[in-house]
Design a protein around this motif. Structure first.
Motif, PDB file in Angstrom:
ATOM      1  N   UNK A   1      31.165  44.054  35.615  1.00 52.19           N
ATOM      2  CA  UNK A   1      30.575  44.348  36.927  1.00 52.19           C
ATOM      3  C   UNK A   1      31.600  44.208  38.040  1.00 52.19           C
ATOM      4  N   UNK A   2      32.491  43.205  37.916  1.00 54.14           N
ATOM      5  CA  UNK A   2      33.531  43.011  38.931  1.00 54.14           C
ATOM      6  C   UNK A   2      34.466  44.209  38.991  1.00 54.14           C
ATOM      7  N   UNK A   3      34.787  44.791  37.838  1.00 56.76           N
ATOM      8  CA  UNK A   3      35.649  45.975  37.808  1.00 56.76           C
ATOM      9  C   UNK A   3      34.917  47.196  38.358  1.00 56.76           C
ATOM     10  N   UNK A   4      33.626  47.295  38.067  1.00 53.15           N
ATOM     11  CA  UNK A   4      32.839  48.438  38.536  1.00 53.15           C
ATOM     12  C   UNK A   4      32.680  48.445  40.051  1.00 53.15           C
ATOM     13  N   UNK A   5      32.774  47.267  40.669  1.00 49.58           N
ATOM     14  CA  UNK A   5      32.626  47.183  42.126  1.00 49.58           C
ATOM     15  C   UNK A   5      33.757  47.875  42.867  1.00 49.58           C
ATOM     16  N   UNK A   6      34.929  47.935  42.241  1.00 47.57           N
ATOM     17  CA  UNK A   6      36.116  48.455  42.923  1.00 47.57           C
ATOM     18  C   UNK A   6      36.088  49.982  42.884  1.00 47.57           C
ATOM     19  N   UNK A   7      36.111  50.590  44.033  1.00 49.62           N
ATOM     20  CA  UNK A   7      36.016  52.044  44.134  1.00 49.62           C
ATOM     21  C   UNK A   7      37.185  52.740  43.446  1.00 49.62           C
ATOM     22  N   UNK A   8      36.881  53.811  42.720  1.00 50.11           N
ATOM     23  CA  UNK A   8      37.894  54.700  42.127  1.00 50.11           C
ATOM     24  C   UNK A   8      38.823  53.983  41.155  1.00 50.11           C
ATOM     25  N   UNK A   9      38.334  52.954  40.501  1.00 50.84           N
ATOM     26  CA  UNK A   9      39.141  52.259  39.499  1.00 50.84           C
ATOM     27  C   UNK A   9      38.774  52.781  38.116  1.00 50.84           C
ATOM     28  N   UNK A  10      39.775  53.289  37.387  1.00 46.62           N
ATOM     29  CA  UNK A  10      39.553  53.784  36.029  1.00 46.62           C
ATOM     30  C   UNK A  10      39.724  52.629  35.055  1.00 46.62           C
ATOM     31  N   UNK A  11      38.742  52.428  34.189  1.00 47.71           N
ATOM     32  CA  UNK A  11      38.789  51.349  33.200  1.00 47.71           C
ATOM     33  C   UNK A  11      38.974  51.974  31.813  1.00 47.71           C
ATOM     34  N   UNK A  12      40.049  51.585  31.128  1.00 44.29           N
ATOM     35  CA  UNK A  12      40.348  52.117  29.789  1.00 44.29           C
ATOM     36  C   UNK A  12      40.338  50.971  28.786  1.00 44.29           C
ATOM     37  N   UNK A  13      39.604  51.154  27.711  1.00 39.82           N
ATOM     38  CA  UNK A  13      39.527  50.128  26.667  1.00 39.82           C
ATOM     39  C   UNK A  13      40.542  50.441  25.575  1.00 39.82           C
ATOM     40  N   UNK A  14      41.323  49.433  25.164  1.00 31.74           N
ATOM     41  CA  UNK A  14      42.313  49.591  24.089  1.00 31.74           C
ATOM     42  C   UNK A  14      42.072  48.516  23.039  1.00 31.74           C
ATOM     43  N   UNK A  15      42.527  48.774  21.848  1.00 30.98           N
ATOM     44  CA  UNK A  15      42.270  47.850  20.732  1.00 30.98           C
ATOM     45  C   UNK A  15      43.326  46.776  20.589  1.00 30.98           C
ATOM     46  N   UNK A  16      44.542  47.054  21.076  1.00 32.25           N
ATOM     47  CA  UNK A  16      45.658  46.156  20.786  1.00 32.25           C
ATOM     48  C   UNK A  16      46.208  45.486  22.047  1.00 32.25           C
ATOM     49  N   UNK A  17      46.246  44.151  22.012  1.00 30.20           N
ATOM     50  CA  UNK A  17      46.950  43.347  23.010  1.00 30.20           C
ATOM     51  C   UNK A  17      47.940  42.463  22.246  1.00 30.20           C
ATOM     52  N   UNK A  18      49.118  43.014  21.885  1.00 29.04           N
ATOM     53  CA  UNK A  18      50.069  42.271  21.039  1.00 29.04           C
ATOM     54  C   UNK A  18      50.569  40.980  21.695  1.00 29.04           C
ATOM     55  N   UNK A  19      50.822  39.990  20.866  1.00 33.32           N
ATOM     56  CA  UNK A  19      51.284  38.702  21.385  1.00 33.32           C
ATOM     57  C   UNK A  19      52.811  38.602  21.414  1.00 33.32           C
ATOM     58  N   UNK A  20      53.482  39.163  20.414  1.00 33.24           N
ATOM     59  CA  UNK A  20      54.939  39.062  20.328  1.00 33.24           C
ATOM     60  C   UNK A  20      55.576  40.283  20.995  1.00 33.24           C
ATOM     61  N   UNK A  21      55.955  40.138  22.262  1.00 33.24           N
ATOM     62  CA  UNK A  21      56.509  41.275  23.018  1.00 33.24           C
ATOM     63  C   UNK A  21      57.902  40.972  23.575  1.00 33.24           C
ATOM     64  N   UNK A  22      58.483  39.851  23.177  1.00 38.34           N
ATOM     65  CA  UNK A  22      59.773  39.457  23.740  1.00 38.34           C
ATOM     66  C   UNK A  22      60.842  40.524  23.557  1.00 38.34           C
ATOM     67  N   UNK A  23      60.915  41.090  22.367  1.00 39.17           N
ATOM     68  CA  UNK A  23      61.958  42.077  22.072  1.00 39.17           C
ATOM     69  C   UNK A  23      61.761  43.353  22.902  1.00 39.17           C
TER      70      UNK A  23
END
Length: 877
Positions: A194-216
């Motif tokens: 709901x907090x995201x929906x309140x913001x006008x013209x904000x595109x919300x995209x759902x993704x499956x992966x939020x990797x933890x090891x990103x140092x490299x």
């Protein structure tokens, strides 16, 4: 829009059936995604089904172009029309997919936060109505909220705690101007969504992966070997910012950043550096344009920046009002310097009018390095940069502000070698129809080709003169020589004058346009071919030299970015000064947090947007708030209550971006850490939210976010439910703001009973009303003046009369209002003293009645009593 539309063609009916079959087999798409099919390597494009409707209605403005084949409607687009359609889709927050017409493989895709690939492939520049850049964020929920934001080559990390309504997250997304957010497809937190929906013209995209090891991967983007050391230098570490790092990994995958040649910089973003603004406030205060309204309808449009970079910086400042008094004062002094020096102001604006978008030029040059063809056009961009640098001395001659002269002198010195490079390698003195090229002296093989080009051009000019004599037409005025995109060098006459060509076999007509008739001769045609062939040879020979020049130009990118930043700052400050002069703004005195003198004192303040409208004579009003920080404003509909409370919010925001404000001398304001609003009414049926639910969500966010240093603007709270429930909520919320938050609050209402708060909290609450004069015929005149005191009428029926309600309805409404006004008021609780006195008196009456049990005498005695407790009994008999 192009008038020639390509046709969808097939080799046979089987090919046609196969095409539509493959299209139907594509994965199901969301309604917010538009699919384009590319034919013959982007020769033309098609959109099908509901996408054809969307493009036809919004880009072509007509459904006549839609055709049907194989039971499916489609629309064909030329490359130019495709680009226009692409701009429309992305500006209106649709996602875009482009497929190949033969294999139906995905060629490219993009969204409002992911424009890089589309922009490079189709050489399109996307401009947003608020002047901002494309910006994308990824958000991950944990014990804290982790956010990573990417804008161009900047990466921001932020992790913070938040409340149940995610008001801190909302403020961060607004401050950074985020267009699109990535969230986990597994998120089920309704309040977060709901907090995201309140913001006008904000595109919300759902993704499956939020990797933890990103140092490299992050090391490659930042071009560093020791990522931990780089993070530490920015005040970050992988333990405390693990959520942000995971978000960064999601963005790297989504944007395919590992295949980008850009080097990024990393920064920690501190949410408390700027004033917090919620989405309701952005809308209520009209900070940015909405729709295609004419005239000045937003604060952003109030200031007329001359450069694209200045407009982007203004957009950033409006989203990030300052809370540091020192920085605000610094901006005020710069504005003051511009106001005091007319010559400086005029010369600066004149200079800025000729400054190109340096950041965009650098991006075009960088993109040009990756593509072959059109090398001369790329040199034009380099020369635009050169022209800007060489014109700096003109600005420096009049600019006497150290804040700007110091960095500009450093930039000018650092770019001296760049200017030498351009002067040595590129022809600068060219005709209007020519592109810049590498100087022939730079390479011996170019000298010979250049000689042929000049010889051919001299002959072409001579043919132009001969044709003028032959046709008795004055050259350049009537008989034009021009280089056509298709026909090469040719001649042109207006349609009327082209009669001289009739029956003249010496001249060959090529094309008739609005501008006239294009024609040639046999000799001109041969010379044009000779010139074109020499140009092509020259371009092939100079290609490697141009690439070297482009590469060397990009080595100065950091200096050019610094120059662009300084000129953008100068542009915004100059626009502040000009707006202040045109609209008679004054410099306010600002009080920091925790200072005892914090107060609002505005003399004859105005609403900056309303006062510039042509058909409005704006009435100014004073604003005084000190210890009495809670203001209740009553009065008739359309009397100016909403304008009054909003103008205080707008003035406060202007003051904290460093601008002067629409008020008289002596204006005083506290620095606010947030401006929070509950204004307007509207439901969201698609999200299943009623008007009242949205009202409660926004109010809940205010209560969770507000501090003693905030400014709260509330307009008509509680009208979305029953009168008693609405009034009860309005009263309790008001009491909470007065006793707990103790912040500056403006409350416009038709609940006149709220005025009693000033009695309960004497010295903390003030009652104001908008003045309206009523005559004997019950007609009212709205004065738009705000004065101390209360209003006991809302004049709602009068508004109904103004909009021409049927007289029968008006009369019935007046009759019912009179009936209700005659009903007894809400019962009030008696004080303990009144109860005690009443009990004593009641015992005496009952003893008397016991001695003489006459009911009529008892009722008469009770009715004549003045004690409230006794009257309460009478009313309940």
């Amino acid at each position: 829009m192009s008038s020639t539309r390509p046709e969808l063609k097939f080799n046979g009916s089987s090919d046609e059936r196969q095409y539509f079959k493959k299209y139907s087999q594509l994965p199901e798409k969301e309604s917010t995604t538009v699919r384009f099919i590319s034919h013959n390597n982007h020769d033309y494009f098609t959109v099908l089904k509901e996408d054809a409707d969307l493009i036809a209605e919004n880009v072509y403005r007509s459904r006549a172009s839609i055709k049907i084949s194989n039971g499916t409607q489609y629309l064909s687009l030329s490359l130019q029309n495709f680009k226009e359609s692409l701009k429309f889709c992305l500006k209106n927050h649709y996602k875009v997919e482009i497929y190949d017409s033969k294999t139906f493989e995905l060629l490219n895709s993009g969204s409002v936060g992911n424009l890089e690939s589309l922009s490079e492939e189709f050489e399109i520049e996307f401009d947003f109505s608020d002047g901002s850049n494309s910006c994308i964020a990824a958000i991950k929920l944990g014990k804290k909220i982790g956010v990573c934001v990417i804008e161009d080559t900047e990466i921001y990390f932020s992790e913070f705690e938040d409340n149940d309504v995610f008001s801190n997250l909302e403020s961060l997304l607004i401050q950074l101007g985020v267009n699109e957010v990535l969230i986990s497809a597994k998120v089920e937190n309704n309040k977060f969504l709901q907090a995201l929906e309140k913001i006008n013209n904000l595109v919300v995209s759902a993704v499956n992966s939020f990797p933890k090891d990103v140092d490299q991967d992050l090391s490659k983007l930042l071009d560093t070997e020791n990522i931990e050391l780089t993070l530490a230098s920015k005040g970050l570490n992988s333990t405390d910012y693990s959520l942000s790092l995971s978000c960064c990994g999601a963005l790297i995958q989504y944007l395919d950043l590992l295949n980008s040649s850009k080097t990024f910089t990393l920064n920690k973003y501190n949410l408390s550096t700027y004033m917090k603004l919620d989405s309701s406030t952005m809308k209520a205060l009209n900070i940015f344009p909405s729709g295609n309204n004419k005239g000045v309808t937003s604060i952003y449009e109030l200031f007329k920046c001359k450069t694209a970079a200045g407009s982007r910086l203004l957009s950033q400042w409006l989203k990030q009002p300052l809370i540091d008094q020192g920085t605000i004062t610094e901006r005020q002094k710069l504005v003051e310097s511009m106001i005091d020096d007319t010559s400086l102001r005029v010369e600066t604006q004149d200079f800025l009018s000729g400054v190109p978008d340096i950041t965009r030029l650098l991006k075009k040059i960088s993109t040009g390095m990756k593509k072959s063809g059109g090398e001369n056009k790329k040199l034009n961009d380099v020369v635009h940069l050169y022209d800007t640098v060489t014109s700096l001395p003109k600005l420096m001659d009049v600019l006497n502000i150290d804040y700007y002269t110091t960095p500009l002198e450093k930039n000018q010195e650092a770019l001296a070698r760049f200017c030498e490079l351009v002067e040595t390698t590129i022809t600068l003195d060219i005709d209007a129809y020519e592109d810049h090229k590498i100087k022939p002296e730079f390479d011996a093989s170019l000298v010979e080709i250049d000689g042929r080009m000049k010889s051919a051009l001299e002959s072409i000019n001579q043919l132009h003169a001969d044709a003028g004599d032959d046709l008795n037409m004055e050259i350049n005025k009537k008989l034009k020589l021009e280089q056509h995109q298709v026909h090469g060098w040719c001649l042109r006459l207006t349609r009327i004058e082209s009669v001289v060509l009739r029956n003249n076999k010496k001249y060959q007509e090529l094309q008739t346009q609005k501008s006239g008739v294009i024609f040639t001769t046999k000799e001109l045609k041969n010379l044009s071919k000779e010139y074109g062939k020499a140009c092509e040879e020259y371009n092939i020979k100079q290609r490697e030299v141009i690439r070297e020049v482009l590469s060397l130009t990009l080595t100065y990118e950091s200096v050019f970015n610094s120059l662009a930043s300084t000129l953008a700052h100068l542009d915004v400050i100059t626009s502040f000064a000009i707006a202040s002069i045109l609209n008679s703004y004054t410099k306010p005195t600002l009080y920091p947090f925790n200072e005892s003198a914090r107060k609002i004192n505005l003399i004859e303040s105005r609403h900056p947007l309303l006062e510039v409208q042509d058909d409005i004579n704006f009435i100014s009003n004073d604003v005084t708030m000190d210890e009495n920080r809670f203001v209740i404003i009553t009065g008739p509909n359309m009397g100016g209550k909403s304008t009054y409370i909003r103008q205080i919010g707008v003035i406060s925001l202007l003051a904290q971006i460093g601008s002067f404000i629409p008020a008289n001398e002596g204006a005083e304001l506290p620095i606010f850490d947030a401006i929070l609003s509950r204004v307007g009414a509207g439901d969201s049926q698609l999200k299943g939210l009623s008007t009242f639910m949205i009202e409660m969500l926004e109010t809940s966010s205010i209560l969770a976010t507000a501090t003693e240093n905030s400014l709260i603007i509330i307009d008509e709270l509680g009208r979305g439910t029953s009168t008693y429930d609405g009034f009860g909520l309005a009263w309790s919320i008001s009491e909470h703001l007065i006793t707990d938050k103790k912040c500056f609050s403006m409350f416009a209402t038709h609940f006149h009973e709220l005025n009693k708060l000033s009695e309960k909290y004497s010295g903390k609450v003030q009652n104001l009303h908008v003045v309206a004069q009523e005559n004997e015929e019950n007609d009212i005149t709205l004065m738009y003046k705000v004065e101390p005191g209360i209003s006991d009428k809302s004049f709602g029926i009068h508004v109904a009369e103004l909009v021409k309600f049927p007289q029968k309805i008006i009369n019935m409404a007046k009759r019912k209002a009179e009936e209700l006004s005659e009903e007894p008021p809400l019962k009030k609780q008696c004080s303990p003293q009144e109860v005690s006195e009443g009990m004593t008196r009641l015992k005496e009456i009952l003893k008397s009645w016991r001695a003489n049990p006459d009911t009529k005498v008892l009722q008469s005695t009770l009715a004549g009593e003045s004690n409230k407790f006794i009257l309460e009994i009478v009313n309940n008999l």
